[in-house]
Design a protein around this motif. Structure first.
Motif, PDB file in Angstrom:
ATOM      1  N   THR A 109       0.854  -1.191   0.000  1.00  0.00           N
ATOM      2  CA  THR A 109       0.000   0.000   0.000  1.00  0.00           C
ATOM      3  C   THR A 109       0.889   1.239   0.000  1.00  0.00           C
ATOM      4  N   LEU A 110       0.594   2.147  -0.896  1.00  0.00           N
ATOM      5  CA  LEU A 110       1.349   3.404  -0.972  1.00  0.00           C
ATOM      6  C   LEU A 110       0.666   4.446  -0.100  1.00  0.00           C
ATOM      7  N   LEU A 111       1.427   5.033   0.812  1.00  0.00           N
ATOM      8  CA  LEU A 111       0.896   6.062   1.700  1.00  0.00           C
ATOM      9  C   LEU A 111       1.638   7.369   1.434  1.00  0.00           C
ATOM     10  N   PRO A 112       0.915   8.463   1.226  1.00  0.00           N
ATOM     11  CA  PRO A 112       1.584   9.736   0.929  1.00  0.00           C
ATOM     12  C   PRO A 112       2.565  10.108   2.040  1.00  0.00           C
ATOM     13  N   ALA A 113       3.775  10.518   1.637  1.00  0.00           N
ATOM     14  CA  ALA A 113       4.826  10.739   2.628  1.00  0.00           C
ATOM     15  C   ALA A 113       5.096  12.211   2.909  1.00  0.00           C
ATOM     16  N   GLY A 114       4.527  13.104   2.114  1.00  0.00           N
ATOM     17  CA  GLY A 114       4.692  14.531   2.394  1.00  0.00           C
ATOM     18  C   GLY A 114       6.107  15.047   2.230  1.00  0.00           C
ATOM     19  N   HIS A 115       6.903  14.386   1.453  1.00  0.00           N
ATOM     20  CA  HIS A 115       8.308  14.788   1.288  1.00  0.00           C
ATOM     21  C   HIS A 115       8.485  15.615   0.017  1.00  0.00           C
ATOM     22  N   CYS A 116       7.961  15.131  -1.063  1.00  0.00           N
ATOM     23  CA  CYS A 116       8.008  15.862  -2.339  1.00  0.00           C
ATOM     24  C   CYS A 116       6.904  15.290  -3.223  1.00  0.00           C
ATOM     25  N   PRO A 117       6.638  15.893  -4.366  1.00  0.00           N
ATOM     26  CA  PRO A 117       5.575  15.344  -5.213  1.00  0.00           C
ATOM     27  C   PRO A 117       5.838  13.866  -5.536  1.00  0.00           C
ATOM     28  N   GLY A 118       4.824  13.072  -5.342  1.00  0.00           N
ATOM     29  CA  GLY A 118       4.939  11.650  -5.646  1.00  0.00           C
ATOM     30  C   GLY A 118       5.524  10.806  -4.544  1.00  0.00           C
ATOM     31  N   SER A 119       6.022  11.425  -3.484  1.00  0.00           N
ATOM     32  CA  SER A 119       6.708  10.626  -2.457  1.00  0.00           C
ATOM     33  C   SER A 119       5.708   9.801  -1.659  1.00  0.00           C
ATOM     34  N   VAL A 120       6.098   8.569  -1.409  1.00  0.00           N
ATOM     35  CA  VAL A 120       5.225   7.651  -0.678  1.00  0.00           C
ATOM     36  C   VAL A 120       6.020   6.821   0.319  1.00  0.00           C
ATOM     37  N   MET A 121       5.277   6.294   1.288  1.00  0.00           N
ATOM     38  CA  MET A 121       5.771   5.203   2.122  1.00  0.00           C
ATOM     39  C   MET A 121       5.206   3.923   1.525  1.00  0.00           C
ATOM     40  N   PHE A 122       5.889   2.821   1.754  1.00  0.00           N
ATOM     41  CA  PHE A 122       5.360   1.531   1.318  1.00  0.00           C
ATOM     42  C   PHE A 122       5.036   0.687   2.549  1.00  0.00           C
ATOM     43  N   LEU A 123       3.793   0.276   2.631  1.00  0.00           N
ATOM     44  CA  LEU A 123       3.393  -0.661   3.689  1.00  0.00           C
ATOM     45  C   LEU A 123       3.254  -2.043   3.061  1.00  0.00           C
ATOM     46  N   PHE A 124       4.058  -2.970   3.527  1.00  0.00           N
ATOM     47  CA  PHE A 124       4.008  -4.345   3.010  1.00  0.00           C
ATOM     48  C   PHE A 124       3.327  -5.235   4.031  1.00  0.00           C
ATOM     49  N   GLU A 125       2.401  -6.037   3.545  1.00  0.00           N
ATOM     50  CA  GLU A 125       1.710  -6.980   4.407  1.00  0.00           C
ATOM     51  C   GLU A 125       1.803  -8.353   3.775  1.00  0.00           C
ATOM     52  N   GLY A 126       2.410  -9.253   4.488  1.00  0.00           N
ATOM     53  CA  GLY A 126       2.593 -10.599   3.948  1.00  0.00           C
ATOM     54  C   GLY A 126       2.898 -11.584   5.052  1.00  0.00           C
ATOM     55  N   SER A 127       3.443 -12.725   4.658  1.00  0.00           N
ATOM     56  CA  SER A 127       3.642 -13.817   5.614  1.00  0.00           C
ATOM     57  C   SER A 127       4.649 -13.459   6.706  1.00  0.00           C
ATOM     58  N   LYS A 128       5.491 -12.496   6.479  1.00  0.00           N
ATOM     59  CA  LYS A 128       6.490 -12.120   7.484  1.00  0.00           C
ATOM     60  C   LYS A 128       6.051 -10.900   8.289  1.00  0.00           C
ATOM     61  N   GLY A 129       4.786 -10.601   8.216  1.00  0.00           N
ATOM     62  CA  GLY A 129       4.269  -9.502   9.014  1.00  0.00           C
ATOM     63  C   GLY A 129       4.153  -8.202   8.236  1.00  0.00           C
TER      64      GLY A 129
END
Length: 631
Positions: A109-129
DNA sequence: GCGATCAGGT
DNA sequence: CACACCTGATCGC
């Protein structure tokens, strides 16, 4: 500057923001934003070659990042391998080993990061948590609580690891004025200058990096003008920005940069030339956006600093301050935190040590059962007492002698509830919550395997005994203090955030409490300036003295040195008390555990594991036989 | 000649 | 006041 090597422990077949060395073997690539220090290796010939022979390897990023990346011809070859993802839209991605065909699924899931245009955080959800890679980010205090996809129902998701933009994770950078405050200062400075005549112009001396665009749009709106820049091409598909920039230099606000060997730039301050179209000399001031930070005890902050007769620095940060990062981490409480940047003058060991304080406590799993209950009013139900004067509570559902329940409800930080059964423990499950009570009852299955003994009816185990509060002294009548729950290191931050803690809807800019920023500061000796300084004089202050305001009586926050000393001592004490079983430390456990409350009306985390009846039964038996410490 | 890396400057 | 990027020197292939 990011020194992240590109891979996460939990999902090592993914590479993020690094594309060289071992990352050449990744099954999928992720680019958080379009700054060069996050693009290392991205145009490498080896990677280019790998892509040509691959059917499954792709680069995932936001639509804006894709646009900015492909605007640079050096990265044009990525076009057919980029998959742009919508923000806040969980997407399943298959990580395929093309040699063996082995496959792993992960949801990103891409979460807006507020750093610059287009910047995102990545949230990974899978077997390792669940793992959050922040990229670079600027969040204000309280922002994390507003991101829906960091939550499951009303609870914050169980985050195993955060890979953190720790650029300012150092108490020296305790406070950076909010974007709003900085913007206000810049708007005022620009207004004071350009309103004098049409030949008064401002040059924003911005680095060649994305991230200043919101400055352009706000200035454009405020003064109904466009900002002169060198090129529009990168914004050609971004109408929100495009309408605010121009290549026409007949404007009063410039963010142009000097072309190589441009004769105009020699000795001048405005890269595009210092005279108007009619030959009139322009009156130019330059404003250099720079990061300014302020110590914990600083009362006044100046977001504009005069550095010369016609030059200024304006506070501007792409990254969260120390207190903003702490707020973010306190909210998420991940099990692990890995820094991706080492602040200047620090070592990896120091930063790692500092970050440990923000990690969820993992020790002593056997004693504690984590029960996230939803959102309640802050209250303490019971405090464990081992002296003779305090009679232990008796569990009303069975012969369990003592059930101690800690309840901390604190919306901004997420609910944490902790239960301990010190004698003949049972596994209890919360089924109902109220403002100041909650109830533990037995799980309802266990019927099929007959120990045959009494199955306690669904009934209340313990309520909040109001009178128990008395022993805490009158100041504790209403709510527990943060000291009761956190280490002093965390507490100090919490004290600072008391204002927002009690009202999560409070504006994030209020996070730093009483600190009322001043707009302007002057580094110049007095008397060397032209008339413009007069317009600023009312709000000028001495920058060099700004950190000496710390002794002012209305400064409530502790000094770093006090805090750290106090922390060491208190932490050691509390750890001993924990070890001695005297004080309960808030502990969190696996999400799967938290999902046991089947009739709790908050939806389960999708990826969590609900214990099966046979597993529960085994658990009960172990508990009953006194093997609780092996749980 | 090209790319990687580092130092230094803004 | 510690952002991100550019330039130039050096090295290795």
């Amino acid at each position: 500057m990011s020194s992240f090597a590109g891979r996460m422990k939990e999902y090592p077949t993914i590479s993020l923001d690094r594309f060289d060395r071992e990352n050449l073997h990744a099954r999928a690539y992720f680019l958080s934003h379009c700054h060069k220090d996050h693009m290392k290796g991205l145009k490498g010939p080896l990677l280019k070659r790998k892509l040509q022979f691959s059917r499954t390897v792709r680069l995932y990023c936001s639509f804006v990042t894709k646009e900015l990346l492909l605007n640079n011809p050096k990265y044009a070859f990525w076009e057919e391998y980029i998959v742009a993802l919508e923000l806040e839209s969980p997407t399943q991605i298959s990580l395929v080993d093309e040699a063996s065909g082995e496959k792993e699924e992960v949801v990103v899931t891409l979460l807006p990061a507020g750093h610059c245009p287009g910047s995102v955080m990545f949230l990974f959800e899978g077997s390792k948590g669940n793992v959050l890679y922040t990229g670079d980010f600027r969040f204000a205090a309280g922002d994390a609580s507003r991101i829906e996809l960091l939550h499951s129902g009303s609870r914050v998701k169980d985050i195993q690891s955060v890979y953190l933009d720790s650029t300012f994770y150092d108490p020296r950078f305790y406070q950076i004025p909010t974007r709003e405050v900085c913007l206000k200062g810049i708007l005022e400075l620009v207004k004071n200058w350009i309103s004098q005549s049409s030949h008064h112009v401002v040059w924003l001396n911005c680095k060649a990096a994305y991230g200043y665009e919101y400055l352009f749009t706000n200035l454009g709106d405020e003064f109904n003008t466009q900002i002169h820049v060198n090129s529009l091409s990168m914004f050609k598909k971004m109408p929100e920005i495009l309408s605010y920039v121009t290549t026409d230099r007949r404007t009063q606000i410039h963010a142009c940069r000097h072309p190589k060997d441009d004769e105009y730039f020699q000795g001048n301050r405005l890269p595009c030339g210092c005279t108007a179209a009619d030959g009139t000399p322009l009156r130019i001031i330059s404003i250099k956006p720079s990061t300014m930070w302020f110590g914990e005890r600083t009362k006044k902050t100046n977001v504009i600093i005069k550095t010369g007769a016609s030059s200024f620095r304006a506070c501007f940060s792409f990254h969260s301050s120390y207190s903003e990062i702490k707020d973010f981490l306190s909210y998420l409480q991940p099990v692990n935190i890995y820094p991706s940047v080492i602040p200047i003058g620090r070592t990896l060991a120091e930063v790692t040590q500092l970050l440990k304080l923000m990690c969820r406590k993992q020790s002593d799993h056997s004693r504690l059962i984590y029960k996230p209950l939803g959102v309640l009013k802050r209250c303490r139900v019971e405090r464990p007492t081992y002296g003779n004067t305090h009679k232990p509570d008796r569990c009303s559902c069975c012969t369990c002698l003592q059930v101690t329940v800690w309840c901390m409800t604190y919306k901004t930080y997420g609910l944490q509830t902790f239960a301990e059964c010190t004698v003949r423990p049972h596994l209890h499950t919360v089924t109902e919550t109220k403002t100041d009570h909650f109830y533990f009852v037995e799980e309802e299955e266990e019927e099929h395997e007959g120990q045959g003994d009494a199955k306690p009816a669904k009934e209340e185990v313990m309520k909040e005994p109001e009178e128990k509060m008395e022993e805490e002294g009158k100041e504790n009548c209403h709510a527990p203090k943060w000291e009761d729950f956190f280490t002093t290191e965390m507490l100090t931050d919490s004290q600072n955030s008391q204002s927002h803690s009690c009202c999560s809807v409070t504006s994030p800019s209020r996070m730093t409490g009483s600190q009322t920023p001043e707009l302007f500061s002057d580094e110049e000796p007095p008397g060397n300036d032209e008339n413009f300084s007069l317009t600023l004089s009312a709000s000028l202050s001495n920058h060099s003295s700004q950190n000496m305001d710390s002794c002012l009586p209305d400064t409530l926050i502790l000094a770093p040195e006090q805090r750290e000393q106090g922390n060491v001592r208190t932490s050691m004490t509390s750890q001993k008390e924990v070890n001695d079983g005297l004080i309960l430390q808030p502990e969190l456990d696996e999400v799967s555990d938290s999902q046991a409350s089947s009739d709790f009306n908050i939806p389960c985390t999708p990826e969590s594991k609900v214990p099966q009846p046979d597993e529960l039964l085994q658990l009960y038996r172990k508990l009953a036989s006194g093997e609780e410490r092996k749980i």
